[in-house]
Write an enzyme that holds these catalytic residues in place. Sequence first.
Site, PDB file in Angstrom:
ATOM      1  N   GLY A  92      48.926  30.282  19.347  1.00  0.00           N
ATOM      2  CA  GLY A  92      48.491  29.893  20.693  1.00  0.00           C
ATOM      3  C   GLY A  92      47.576  30.937  21.318  1.00  0.00           C
ATOM      4  N   GLY A 122      44.398  31.031  21.553  1.00  0.00           N
ATOM      5  CA  GLY A 122      43.100  30.581  22.074  1.00  0.00           C
ATOM      6  C   GLY A 122      43.068  30.474  23.589  1.00  0.00           C
ATOM      7  N   TYR A 149      64.150  31.349  32.125  1.00  0.00           N
ATOM      8  CA  TYR A 149      65.217  30.336  32.149  1.00  0.00           C
ATOM      9  C   TYR A 149      65.789  30.067  30.750  1.00  0.00           C
ATOM     10  CZ  TYR A 149      61.443  26.972  31.091  1.00  0.00           C
ATOM     11  OH  TYR A 149      60.384  26.311  30.524  1.00  0.00           O
ATOM     12  N   ARG A 169      51.033  21.561  33.780  1.00  0.00           N
ATOM     13  CA  ARG A 169      52.167  20.736  33.327  1.00  0.00           C
ATOM     14  C   ARG A 169      53.449  20.975  34.117  1.00  0.00           C
ATOM     15  NH1 ARG A 169      48.934  22.141  28.982  1.00  0.00           N
ATOM     16  NH2 ARG A 169      48.311  20.348  27.713  1.00  0.00           N
TER      17      ARG A 169
HETATM   18  C1  LIG Z   1      54.496  27.060  36.968  1.00  0.00           C
HETATM   19  C2  LIG Z   1      54.886  27.971  35.870  1.00  0.00           C
HETATM   20  C3  LIG Z   1      56.158  28.631  36.072  1.00  0.00           C
HETATM   21  C4  LIG Z   1      56.976  29.023  35.111  1.00  0.00           C
HETATM   22  C5  LIG Z   1      56.668  28.799  33.690  1.00  0.00           C
HETATM   23  C6  LIG Z   1      57.835  29.016  32.832  1.00  0.00           C
HETATM   24  C7  LIG Z   1      57.841  28.650  31.540  1.00  0.00           C
HETATM   25  C8  LIG Z   1      56.727  28.087  30.866  1.00  0.00           C
HETATM   26  C9  LIG Z   1      56.853  27.656  29.607  1.00  0.00           C
HETATM   27  C10 LIG Z   1      55.761  27.033  28.881  1.00  0.00           C
HETATM   28  O1  LIG Z   1      55.948  26.699  27.762  1.00  0.00           O
HETATM   29  S1  LIG Z   1      54.250  26.858  29.634  1.00  0.00           S
HETATM   30  C11 LIG Z   1      53.141  26.322  28.337  1.00  0.00           C
HETATM   31  C12 LIG Z   1      52.691  24.966  28.599  1.00  0.00           C
HETATM   32  N1  LIG Z   1      51.619  24.648  27.685  1.00  0.00           N
HETATM   33  C13 LIG Z   1      51.613  23.514  26.987  1.00  0.00           C
HETATM   34  O2  LIG Z   1      52.465  22.672  27.091  1.00  0.00           O
HETATM   35  C14 LIG Z   1      50.455  23.378  26.047  1.00  0.00           C
HETATM   36  C15 LIG Z   1      50.680  22.383  24.937  1.00  0.00           C
HETATM   37  N2  LIG Z   1      51.129  21.078  25.436  1.00  0.00           N
HETATM   38  C16 LIG Z   1      50.713  19.879  24.933  1.00  0.00           C
HETATM   39  O3  LIG Z   1      49.942  19.811  24.013  1.00  0.00           O
HETATM   40  C17 LIG Z   1      51.296  18.627  25.532  1.00  0.00           C
HETATM   41  O4  LIG Z   1      51.567  18.818  26.883  1.00  0.00           O
HETATM   42  C18 LIG Z   1      52.617  18.199  24.799  1.00  0.00           C
HETATM   43  C19 LIG Z   1      53.708  19.259  24.883  1.00  0.00           C
HETATM   44  C20 LIG Z   1      53.124  16.889  25.439  1.00  0.00           C
HETATM   45  C21 LIG Z   1      52.384  17.954  23.308  1.00  0.00           C
HETATM   46  O5  LIG Z   1      51.262  17.131  23.092  1.00  0.00           O
HETATM   47  P1  LIG Z   1      51.306  15.989  21.946  1.00  0.00           P
HETATM   48  O6  LIG Z   1      49.940  15.376  21.932  1.00  0.00           O
HETATM   49  O7  LIG Z   1      51.858  16.496  20.704  1.00  0.00           O
HETATM   50  O8  LIG Z   1      52.394  14.980  22.508  1.00  0.00           O
HETATM   51  P2  LIG Z   1      52.250  13.543  23.153  1.00  0.00           P
HETATM   52  O9  LIG Z   1      51.296  13.524  24.297  1.00  0.00           O
HETATM   53  O10 LIG Z   1      52.025  12.576  22.041  1.00  0.00           O
HETATM   54  O11 LIG Z   1      53.722  13.335  23.760  1.00  0.00           O
HETATM   55  C22 LIG Z   1      54.870  13.433  22.923  1.00  0.00           C
HETATM   56  C23 LIG Z   1      56.021  12.711  23.642  1.00  0.00           C
HETATM   57  O12 LIG Z   1      56.268  13.357  24.875  1.00  0.00           O
HETATM   58  C24 LIG Z   1      56.142  12.403  25.945  1.00  0.00           C
HETATM   59  N3  LIG Z   1      55.570  13.057  27.119  1.00  0.00           N
HETATM   60  C25 LIG Z   1      54.408  13.726  27.193  1.00  0.00           C
HETATM   61  N4  LIG Z   1      54.197  14.177  28.427  1.00  0.00           N
HETATM   62  C26 LIG Z   1      55.242  13.764  29.169  1.00  0.00           C
HETATM   63  C27 LIG Z   1      55.592  13.914  30.545  1.00  0.00           C
HETATM   64  N5  LIG Z   1      54.820  14.588  31.408  1.00  0.00           N
HETATM   65  N6  LIG Z   1      56.733  13.372  30.974  1.00  0.00           N
HETATM   66  C28 LIG Z   1      57.546  12.699  30.133  1.00  0.00           C
HETATM   67  N7  LIG Z   1      57.277  12.533  28.794  1.00  0.00           N
HETATM   68  C29 LIG Z   1      56.135  13.042  28.344  1.00  0.00           C
HETATM   69  C30 LIG Z   1      55.195  11.373  25.403  1.00  0.00           C
HETATM   70  O13 LIG Z   1      55.313  10.146  26.118  1.00  0.00           O
HETATM   71  C31 LIG Z   1      55.663  11.283  23.955  1.00  0.00           C
HETATM   72  O14 LIG Z   1      56.863  10.546  23.847  1.00  0.00           O
HETATM   73  P3  LIG Z   1      56.845   9.009  23.383  1.00  0.00           P
HETATM   74  O15 LIG Z   1      56.190   8.964  22.039  1.00  0.00           O
HETATM   75  O16 LIG Z   1      56.062   8.251  24.425  1.00  0.00           O
HETATM   76  O17 LIG Z   1      58.285   8.602  23.345  1.00  0.00           O
HETATM   77  N1  NDP Z   2      52.352  30.982  32.092  1.00  0.00           N
HETATM   78  C1  NDP Z   2      53.625  31.152  32.475  1.00  0.00           C
HETATM   79  O1  NDP Z   2      53.925  31.206  33.677  1.00  0.00           O
HETATM   80  C2  NDP Z   2      54.681  31.304  31.454  1.00  0.00           C
HETATM   81  C3  NDP Z   2      54.450  31.134  30.128  1.00  0.00           C
HETATM   82  N2  NDP Z   2      55.470  31.321  29.239  1.00  0.00           N
HETATM   83  C4  NDP Z   2      55.222  31.245  27.812  1.00  0.00           C
HETATM   84  O2  NDP Z   2      54.036  31.914  27.505  1.00  0.00           O
HETATM   85  C5  NDP Z   2      53.444  31.353  26.340  1.00  0.00           C
HETATM   86  C6  NDP Z   2      52.000  31.021  26.600  1.00  0.00           C
HETATM   87  O3  NDP Z   2      51.918  30.035  27.621  1.00  0.00           O
HETATM   88  P1  NDP Z   2      50.593  29.853  28.502  1.00  0.00           P
HETATM   89  O4  NDP Z   2      49.562  30.759  28.018  1.00  0.00           O
HETATM   90  O5  NDP Z   2      50.991  29.885  29.904  1.00  0.00           O
HETATM   91  O6  NDP Z   2      50.208  28.331  28.183  1.00  0.00           O
HETATM   92  P2  NDP Z   2      49.079  27.685  27.241  1.00  0.00           P
HETATM   93  O7  NDP Z   2      49.268  26.215  27.338  1.00  0.00           O
HETATM   94  O8  NDP Z   2      47.762  28.267  27.555  1.00  0.00           O
HETATM   95  O9  NDP Z   2      49.489  28.208  25.805  1.00  0.00           O
HETATM   96  C7  NDP Z   2      50.212  27.446  24.866  1.00  0.00           C
HETATM   97  C8  NDP Z   2      49.490  27.579  23.549  1.00  0.00           C
HETATM   98  O10 NDP Z   2      50.297  26.966  22.533  1.00  0.00           O
HETATM   99  C9  NDP Z   2      49.434  26.300  21.645  1.00  0.00           C
HETATM  100  N3  NDP Z   2      50.167  25.208  21.014  1.00  0.00           N
HETATM  101  C10 NDP Z   2      50.777  24.165  21.606  1.00  0.00           C
HETATM  102  N4  NDP Z   2      51.299  23.338  20.693  1.00  0.00           N
HETATM  103  C11 NDP Z   2      51.037  23.887  19.496  1.00  0.00           C
HETATM  104  C12 NDP Z   2      51.324  23.499  18.170  1.00  0.00           C
HETATM  105  N5  NDP Z   2      51.997  22.368  17.891  1.00  0.00           N
HETATM  106  N6  NDP Z   2      50.908  24.300  17.146  1.00  0.00           N
HETATM  107  C13 NDP Z   2      50.225  25.458  17.428  1.00  0.00           C
HETATM  108  N7  NDP Z   2      49.927  25.862  18.658  1.00  0.00           N
HETATM  109  C14 NDP Z   2      50.331  25.087  19.689  1.00  0.00           C
HETATM  110  C15 NDP Z   2      48.293  25.776  22.496  1.00  0.00           C
HETATM  111  O11 NDP Z   2      47.091  25.644  21.735  1.00  0.00           O
HETATM  112  P3  NDP Z   2      46.591  24.213  21.129  1.00  0.00           P
HETATM  113  O12 NDP Z   2      46.622  23.240  22.238  1.00  0.00           O
HETATM  114  O13 NDP Z   2      45.235  24.553  20.572  1.00  0.00           O
HETATM  115  O14 NDP Z   2      47.554  23.894  20.028  1.00  0.00           O
HETATM  116  C16 NDP Z   2      48.139  26.883  23.514  1.00  0.00           C
HETATM  117  O15 NDP Z   2      47.164  27.808  23.107  1.00  0.00           O
HETATM  118  C17 NDP Z   2      54.314  30.157  25.974  1.00  0.00           C
HETATM  119  O16 NDP Z   2      55.262  30.542  25.013  1.00  0.00           O
HETATM  120  C18 NDP Z   2      55.015  29.848  27.265  1.00  0.00           C
HETATM  121  O17 NDP Z   2      56.242  29.200  27.039  1.00  0.00           O
HETATM  122  C19 NDP Z   2      56.731  31.652  29.637  1.00  0.00           C
HETATM  123  C20 NDP Z   2      57.007  31.807  30.942  1.00  0.00           C
HETATM  124  C21 NDP Z   2      55.997  31.679  31.973  1.00  0.00           C
END
Ligand SMILES: CC/C=C\C/C=C\C=C\C(=O)SCCNC(=O)CCNC(=O)[C@H](O)C(C)(C)COP(=O)(O)OP(=O)(O)OC[C@H]1O[C@@H](n2cnc3c(N)ncnc32)[C@H](O)[C@@H]1OP(=O)(O)O
Ligand code: NDP
Length: 333
Positions: free
Chosen positions: A64, A66, A197, A249
């Site tokens: 991740g 990028g 969390y 998200r």
């Molecule tokens: C404000 C911040 C404060 C604190 C942060 C604390 C923690 C943070 C942790 C993190 O991890 S932040 C990082 C977030 N970054 C990402 O999520 C980047 C990557 N995400 C994605 O690519 C997509 O959002 C993904 C996770 C949904 C995966 O994409 P993909 O294309 O593989 O999945 P689909 O779009 O096919 O969906 C799969 C499945 O999930 C259902 N779904 C998708 N979105 C939602 C939604 N918003 N609500 C409910 N359900 C959802 C979707 O419908 C699919 O299910 P079904 O096939 O329809 O049953």
């Molecule tokens: N920002 C915040 O406030 C917080 C973030 N975190 C954690 O920090 C980390 C980075 O998050 P953040 O930078 O905010 O969010 P981003 O969404 O920018 O980063 C998530 C990265 O994961 C990659 N990724 C998602 N799905 C896949 C997959 N199936 N295979 C390979 N790569 C994948 C995405 O790239 P691509 O789409 O190209 O696959 C993307 O670069 C995460 O672990 C998140 O849980 C934790 C707490 C707070």
Amino acid sequence: MAARVLGRAGRLAAVVRSSAVRLQLRLHGSAGLRFGSQASFFPPLGDAMLPSGSFNNHVALITGGGTGLGRAMTATLSQLGAQCIIASRKLDILQRTAEEISSQTGNKVHAVQCDVRDPQAVSQCVDQMEALTGLPDVIINNAAGNFVCPSERLSPNAWKTITDIVLNGTAFVTLELGKRLIQNQKGASFLAITTIYAESGSGFVVPSASAKAGVEALYKSLAAEWGRYGHRFNIIQPGPIRTKGAFSRLDPTGAFEKATIDRIPTGRLGTPAEIANLAAYVSSNYASWMSGAVIRFDGGEYVSLAGEFNELRSVTPDQWKILEAMIRNTKGS
Ligand SMILES: CC/C=C\C/C=C\C=C\C(=O)SCCNC(=O)CCNC(=O)[C@H](O)C(C)(C)COP(=O)(O)OP(=O)(O)OC[C@H]1O[C@@H](n2cnc3c(N)ncnc32)[C@H](O)[C@@H]1OP(=O)(O)O
Ligand SMILES: NC(=O)C1=CN([C@@H]2O[C@H](COP(=O)(O)OP(=O)(O)OC[C@H]3O[C@@H](n4cnc5c(N)ncnc54)[C@H](OP(=O)(O)O)[C@@H]3O)[C@@H](O)[C@H]2O)C=CC1
């Protein structure tokens, strides 16, 4: 005399009671427990903290890498001399980031496409990496997926999607690299990025909370088991740091950010550069005695959320006088 004392006590009790009602109203009615101003005490520094060259002759894999925090970690490691490989699904974004960072630091960043949910893709990614750079010295499991959603609305595939990226993805990358490193008798630093969390659990992000907790168990377990192979395993739990991926998200309306800043004792969100410095330290030889550590990096948010009486921060000095009088008044009761 006794009547005078009793009369005074009665008047005090009345004042205390009416003030207490006003205070209660203010506490419960108050949407705005404002901090904010204290942020000036805690300015974020952006420069790389470690001496330049700290990662010379080191290879680092950042999943991740990028976007968001992964990108910031890549930039810092690259600036400090590492040759980096960034891996995720979107090759165009990876390539753009790799070119930008390489041109800024003069150190090569390689982009490798990989969906961490697919163990075969992970194995091929590691093959590609071995050919490009050799096995890594530093592995940062940062890739994740997440969205806020009431649990009763989650489909099985939604659950599977998040837990596959976060827990299985981290496990596939860690096991594939671990096995090859062990075979080659090469030590390495593994770092997982979880979240605060992971420890407390959290509603509305239940797949993420469950998977991140699993990642922490995985890393603590391997810290105990694989030290004998020269491997360190550590965990950083970030609090909120604004990135497009996370905030789009998890905070689609922006309401969460405002409320969060209010409850963070340092009065602000973290910055990508700050977590990049911490990740660089943990992954560096300066931290060679650190393994099995769980580092919370959240400006105090976790303890602020946890403490039963923390809301009393909003009580003013005048109100404290009244509260103290009420409490002292209980003497002997
Ligand atoms: C404000 C911040 C404060 C604190 C942060 C604390 C923690 C943070 C942790 C993190 O991890 S932040 C990082 C977030 N970054 C990402 O999520 C980047 C990557 N995400 C994605 O690519 C997509 O959002 C993904 C996770 C949904 C995966 O994409 P993909 O294309 O593989 O999945 P689909 O779009 O096919 O969906 C799969 C499945 O999930 C259902 N779904 C998708 N979105 C939602 C939604 N918003 N609500 C409910 N359900 C959802 C979707 O419908 C699919 O299910 P079904 O096939 O329809 O049953
Ligand atoms: N920002 C915040 O406030 C917080 C973030 N975190 C954690 O920090 C980390 C980075 O998050 P953040 O930078 O905010 O969010 P981003 O969404 O920018 O980063 C998530 C990265 O994961 C990659 N990724 C998602 N799905 C896949 C997959 N199936 N295979 C390979 N790569 C994948 C995405 O790239 P691509 O789409 O190209 O696959 C993307 O670069 C995460 O672990 C998140 O849980 C934790 C707490 C707070």
